[in-house]
Structures are given as structure tokens and as C-alpha cells.
Design an enzyme around this catalytic site. Structure first.
Site, PDB file in Angstrom:
ATOM      1  N   TRP A  24      -5.466 -12.735   3.201  1.00 12.59           N
ATOM      2  CA  TRP A  24      -6.796 -12.384   2.681  1.00 12.59           C
ATOM      3  C   TRP A  24      -6.986 -12.847   1.240  1.00 12.59           C
ATOM      4  O   TRP A  24      -8.086 -12.793   0.716  1.00 12.59           O
ATOM      5  CB  TRP A  24      -7.040 -10.889   2.806  1.00 12.59           C
ATOM      6  CG  TRP A  24      -5.899 -10.024   2.367  1.00 12.59           C
ATOM      7  CD1 TRP A  24      -5.648  -9.575   1.106  1.00 12.59           C
ATOM      8  CD2 TRP A  24      -4.843  -9.506   3.189  1.00 12.59           C
ATOM      9  NE1 TRP A  24      -4.506  -8.811   1.088  1.00 12.59           N
ATOM     10  CE2 TRP A  24      -3.991  -8.743   2.357  1.00 12.59           C
ATOM     11  CE3 TRP A  24      -4.547  -9.608   4.552  1.00 12.59           C
ATOM     12  CZ2 TRP A  24      -2.868  -8.098   2.838  1.00 12.59           C
ATOM     13  CZ3 TRP A  24      -3.429  -8.968   5.034  1.00 12.59           C
ATOM     14  CH2 TRP A  24      -2.600  -8.226   4.186  1.00 12.59           C
ATOM     15  N   ARG A  25      -5.921 -13.288   0.591  1.00 14.92           N
ATOM     16  CA  ARG A  25      -6.057 -13.818  -0.761  1.00 14.92           C
ATOM     17  C   ARG A  25      -6.424 -15.300  -0.770  1.00 14.92           C
ATOM     18  O   ARG A  25      -6.638 -15.875  -1.838  1.00 14.92           O
ATOM     19  CB  ARG A  25      -4.751 -13.616  -1.537  1.00 14.92           C
ATOM     20  CG  ARG A  25      -4.519 -12.181  -1.958  1.00 14.92           C
ATOM     21  CD  ARG A  25      -3.222 -12.022  -2.694  1.00 14.92           C
ATOM     22  NE  ARG A  25      -3.056 -10.653  -3.176  1.00 14.92           N
ATOM     23  CZ  ARG A  25      -1.910 -10.135  -3.594  1.00 14.92           C
ATOM     24  NH1 ARG A  25      -0.808 -10.888  -3.587  1.00 14.92           N
ATOM     25  NH2 ARG A  25      -1.845  -8.882  -4.004  1.00 14.92           N
ATOM     26  N   GLU A  37      -9.116  -4.736   3.288  1.00 13.97           N
ATOM     27  CA  GLU A  37      -9.037  -3.498   2.522  1.00 13.97           C
ATOM     28  C   GLU A  37      -9.079  -2.272   3.432  1.00 13.97           C
ATOM     29  O   GLU A  37      -8.377  -1.290   3.192  1.00 13.97           O
ATOM     30  CB  GLU A  37     -10.174  -3.431   1.500  1.00 13.97           C
ATOM     31  CG  GLU A  37     -10.036  -4.403   0.336  1.00 13.97           C
ATOM     32  CD  GLU A  37      -8.835  -4.100  -0.559  1.00 13.97           C
ATOM     33  OE1 GLU A  37      -8.230  -3.016  -0.420  1.00 13.97           O
ATOM     34  OE2 GLU A  37      -8.491  -4.957  -1.379  1.00 13.97           O
ATOM     35  N   LEU A  80      -3.167   0.280  14.555  1.00 13.83           N
ATOM     36  CA  LEU A  80      -3.412   0.600  13.148  1.00 13.83           C
ATOM     37  C   LEU A  80      -3.720   2.083  12.943  1.00 13.83           C
ATOM     38  O   LEU A  80      -3.614   2.584  11.829  1.00 13.83           O
ATOM     39  CB  LEU A  80      -4.569  -0.243  12.598  1.00 13.83           C
ATOM     40  CG  LEU A  80      -4.252  -1.714  12.317  1.00 13.83           C
ATOM     41  CD1 LEU A  80      -5.537  -2.491  12.056  1.00 13.83           C
ATOM     42  CD2 LEU A  80      -3.305  -1.854  11.144  1.00 13.83           C
ATOM     43  N   TYR A 118     -13.098   3.382  -3.747  1.00  9.35           N
ATOM     44  CA  TYR A 118     -12.072   2.350  -3.898  1.00  9.35           C
ATOM     45  C   TYR A 118     -12.461   1.058  -3.170  1.00  9.35           C
ATOM     46  O   TYR A 118     -12.457  -0.025  -3.750  1.00  9.35           O
ATOM     47  CB  TYR A 118     -10.706   2.826  -3.377  1.00  9.35           C
ATOM     48  CG  TYR A 118      -9.787   1.664  -3.141  1.00  9.35           C
ATOM     49  CD1 TYR A 118      -9.203   0.999  -4.219  1.00  9.35           C
ATOM     50  CD2 TYR A 118      -9.558   1.161  -1.863  1.00  9.35           C
ATOM     51  CE1 TYR A 118      -8.409  -0.116  -4.023  1.00  9.35           C
ATOM     52  CE2 TYR A 118      -8.768   0.054  -1.659  1.00  9.35           C
ATOM     53  CZ  TYR A 118      -8.190  -0.580  -2.740  1.00  9.35           C
ATOM     54  OH  TYR A 118      -7.427  -1.702  -2.539  1.00  9.35           O
ATOM     55  N   ASP A 136      -6.442   3.175  -6.676  1.00 10.67           N
ATOM     56  CA  ASP A 136      -5.737   3.476  -5.432  1.00 10.67           C
ATOM     57  C   ASP A 136      -4.353   3.992  -5.796  1.00 10.67           C
ATOM     58  O   ASP A 136      -4.045   4.215  -6.976  1.00 10.67           O
ATOM     59  CB  ASP A 136      -5.673   2.247  -4.528  1.00 10.67           C
ATOM     60  CG  ASP A 136      -4.667   1.209  -5.013  1.00 10.67           C
ATOM     61  OD1 ASP A 136      -4.327   1.201  -6.223  1.00 10.67           O
ATOM     62  OD2 ASP A 136      -4.205   0.402  -4.190  1.00 10.67           O
ATOM     63  N   CYS A 190       6.349  -1.434  -9.730  1.00 11.28           N
ATOM     64  CA  CYS A 190       6.168  -0.032 -10.117  1.00 11.28           C
ATOM     65  C   CYS A 190       6.076   0.841  -8.874  1.00 11.28           C
ATOM     66  O   CYS A 190       5.104   1.559  -8.647  1.00 11.28           O
ATOM     67  CB  CYS A 190       4.903   0.093 -10.973  1.00 11.28           C
ATOM     68  SG  CYS A 190       4.785   1.633 -11.907  1.00 11.28           S
ATOM     69  N   CYS A 197      11.873  -1.526 -13.447  1.00 14.28           N
ATOM     70  CA  CYS A 197      11.220  -1.577 -14.750  1.00 14.28           C
ATOM     71  C   CYS A 197      11.613  -2.802 -15.574  1.00 14.28           C
ATOM     72  O   CYS A 197      10.801  -3.319 -16.354  1.00 14.28           O
ATOM     73  CB  CYS A 197      11.529  -0.301 -15.537  1.00 14.28           C
ATOM     74  SG  CYS A 197      10.925   1.211 -14.734  1.00 14.28           S
ATOM     75  N   CYS A 200       9.200  -5.590 -15.143  1.00 15.03           N
ATOM     76  CA  CYS A 200       7.776  -5.272 -15.326  1.00 15.03           C
ATOM     77  C   CYS A 200       7.209  -5.933 -16.575  1.00 15.03           C
ATOM     78  O   CYS A 200       7.771  -5.813 -17.665  1.00 15.03           O
ATOM     79  CB  CYS A 200       7.595  -3.760 -15.424  1.00 15.03           C
ATOM     80  SG  CYS A 200       5.873  -3.255 -15.657  1.00 15.03           S
ATOM     81  N   CYS A 206       5.246   0.728 -21.785  1.00  9.51           N
ATOM     82  CA  CYS A 206       5.204   1.827 -20.816  1.00  9.51           C
ATOM     83  C   CYS A 206       5.808   3.100 -21.407  1.00  9.51           C
ATOM     84  O   CYS A 206       7.000   3.157 -21.716  1.00  9.51           O
ATOM     85  CB  CYS A 206       5.948   1.427 -19.547  1.00  9.51           C
ATOM     86  SG  CYS A 206       5.942   2.720 -18.284  1.00  9.51           S
TER      87      CYS A 206
END
Length: 329
Positions: A24-25, A37, A80, A118, A136, A190, A197, A200, A206
């Protein structure tokens, strides 16, 4: 301001190097983004991919979805769960076709069936680049840890606080890329447990990381008290058909085709039952009934009763509770 811009730039740079090639990207088609989504609610990206690809292959446009038989939509959705999502998808598709074009803003998208804050913001930002942030599970976790804020994110006040921050971040970059980057960060780095971490891009800023307590955030949502129900569905069969009804008064699976039967709220688990099934916070203990004397009474209201071929029940009522009951019989 400059500090936030630096954080946004670091995040986007990381995203360009690490984003997953999800199907979907590969498109900015609002229809495909919307379908993905809705499918991603309650389901992981990896699990959604084959469902998404099949759904788009069979129903490539919003017009195709709007005019498809409901049984076809259910068939493509099978596996689903949460079939109300599939029903709302088709309801929204029909409204979009009536409008003549796909709504291009959060304010218009949220009016459609099944599109909450959302989903409406996600489609508006990713497909139409509207500068709105998304909230989300992933972004809640990222922002809660970044700012070490114990927001009660399940309350309107807590969610609004996070939404304000998400919208503010969205004003510092293309919201389509930024929102996807935040969600990708939450999904891959995350994570709820054992976040990585050291990898990240926001580690230096953070606050939870500085406290050496990333898993202390976000705050844990209080668990909803479970309800114990006893349901005695009547399995009526005639010439290969099964009777379904829609006047079901139990709080689970409301307004859906179900086997006729009585549901009672109990204070504790019953001693005798055929099988147990759980839906959200409802623990349902099922005792099957095959009393054929109920046929005339239950068929008296044709608008609320439907005889369905046993082999086709799953296309009319794709509910695992019914499938279990029929298998048990």
C-alpha cells in the site's frame, strides 16, 4: 522549534533508509490506502499483505467495492475478523460513489461509515498530504516515551493531548511521510516490549530512555471487567438450510445475523455447557438447542428471519461463533 525540526529530519532520514516495502506504500491512491488502514486495525502488516493484495485484485476500485455482492466482500474479508469493518467499507464505498469523488480532507472523510479520527486523518495525510497527525498505538507509544508523559491515552483528554502533539509534528514536514515514519518507528523500533533504543533516531532526545525505563510508557489502560454470558442458540435445519435471525438482544454481535437463541448475563461461569467463546470482554458459554417446535414462532417475522443454505452461512454471517455452533452439532 529548531530542536523539533531536527528531530523530524532525523526521523525522516531514518525512515527513508529503513521503511518496509509494503504494497500500500507503492501508491497514493486513496482507495488503496483506505483499504489497507481498515485491514491494519487489529492485524499486523505482515498478516494483512496477502488479504490486501487479493482484495485489490478482485475489487480494484471504489466503484467495484460499492457494487459487489456483500457475500463477495465477506469472502475477501474472511480471516481478518471484525466483519463490521467489511460492512462499513461497502457502506462508505457507496457513499463515495454517490459523492462522485473521494473526499480529500479529514473533515469530510470522518463523515463516512467506519472512518474514525485515526483512519480519516491517516487517509487525508497519506493520500492528500493534509497536514494532520495520526494517533494510533504506535504513535501513542513513541510520543509517550519521547516526552515521558503518562497520558491516560484511552480517555478523550489524554488522546486530545497526544493529537495536539501529532498535529504539531505534522506541520514540520510532509504529513504523508512523517505519519508513516512515526508509525514505522513504533512498529519496528519502539516496540511495546524490548524496544531497540540503540537504533532509534530519536534516542538522544527520548526522556523515557534517559530514565532507563522505556517500557514504563505509555500508561497501561485499566482492564475492562469481563462479563459472563450463557447463550442457548437453537440450531434449526430444514432441507439443508439453517435458520438465522436478526432480533438478537445480547450485547455481543448486535444487529448481525445469528442463530436464534436466548442470552443471559450470569454472575459466574455455568457448570454445564457445550463450548465457550469469547468476544471482546464477553465470555460466552454456549448450550445448543435443537427444538424444532420453535420454527413457526421464529419464522413469523420474515424481515428478521432468514433460511440460509448451510454451505452459504459463512457468506451471510461470517461469525466464528456460528461456525463453532454448527460444527458442534
Amino acid at each position: 522549534m529548531m530542536e523539533l525540526q531536527k528531530q523530524v529530519d532525523s526521523l525522516l532520514s531514518w525512515y527513508q533508509e529503513n521503511k518496509r516495502p509494503l504494497p500500500w506504500r507503492q501508491s497514493r491512491d486513496p482507495y488503496k490506502i483506505w483499504i489497507s488502514e481498515i485491514m491494519l486495525q487489529q492485524t499486523t502488516s505482515k498478516a494483512v499483505i496477502p488479504f490486501f493484495e487479493r482484495f485489490i485484485r478482485e475489487l480494484p476500485t471504489v466503484e467495484d467495492l460499492a457494487k459487489a455482492p456483500q457475500e463477495k466482500v465477506y469472502e475477501l474479508w474472511a480471516g481478518l475478523g471484525y466483519y463490521s469493518r467489511a460492512r462499513n467499507l461497502q457502506k462508505a464505498a457507496k457513499e463515495i460513489v454517490k459523492l462522485g469523488e473521494f473526499p480529500d480532507s479529514f473533515e469530510e472523510l470522518i463523515k463516512l461509515p467506519g472512518l474514525g479520527p485515526y483512519t480519516a486523518r491517516s487517509v487525508a495525510s497519506i493520500a492528500f498530504h493534509q497536514p494532520v497527525g495520526v494517533v494510533d498505538g504506535n504513535t501513542i507509544r513513541v510520543f509517550s516515551r519521547l516526552y515521558a508523559e503518562p497520558w491516560h491515552w484511552w480517555t478523550p483528554a489524554g488522546r486530545n493531548s497526544i493529537q495536539e502533539i501529532a498535529d504539531h509534528w505534522a506541520s514540520f514536514a510532509d504529513a504523508a511521510e512523517l505519519n508513516q515514519a512515526l508509525m514505522e518507528l513504533g512498529a519496528s523500533i519502539c516496540r511495546p516490549k524490548s524496544p531497540t533504543c540503540l537504533l532509534c533516531p530519536l534516542q538522544a532526545d527520548c526522556q523515557a530512555n534517559r530514565q532507563h525505563a522505556p517500557e514504563a510508557y505509555p500508561s497501561a489502560k485499566p482492564k475492562r471487567e469481563r462479563e459472563v454470558w450463557h447463550w442457548s442458540p437453537i440450531v434449526l435445519q430444514d432441507q439443508g438450510k439453517v435458520l438465522l435471525v436478526k432480533d438478537h438482544s445480547a450485547p455481543f454481535l448486535k444487529n448481525q445475523w445469528l442463530l436464534p437463541g436466548e442470552a443471559k448475563l450470569l454472575k459466574k461461569k455455568p457448570l454445564n455447557y457445550d463450548f465457550k467463546h469469547s468476544i471482546t470482554h464477553h465470555d460466552i458459554y454456549v448450550t445448543l438447542n435443537t427444538d424444532s417446535s420453535q420454527v413457526d414462532h421464529l419464522s413469523r417475522k420474515p424481515e428478521n428471519a432468514l433460511w440460509v443454505q448451510k454451505s452459504k452461512v459463512n457468506t451471510v454471517a461470517p461469525v466464528s461463533l456460528i461456525k463453532k455452533a454448527l460444527s458442534f452439532v
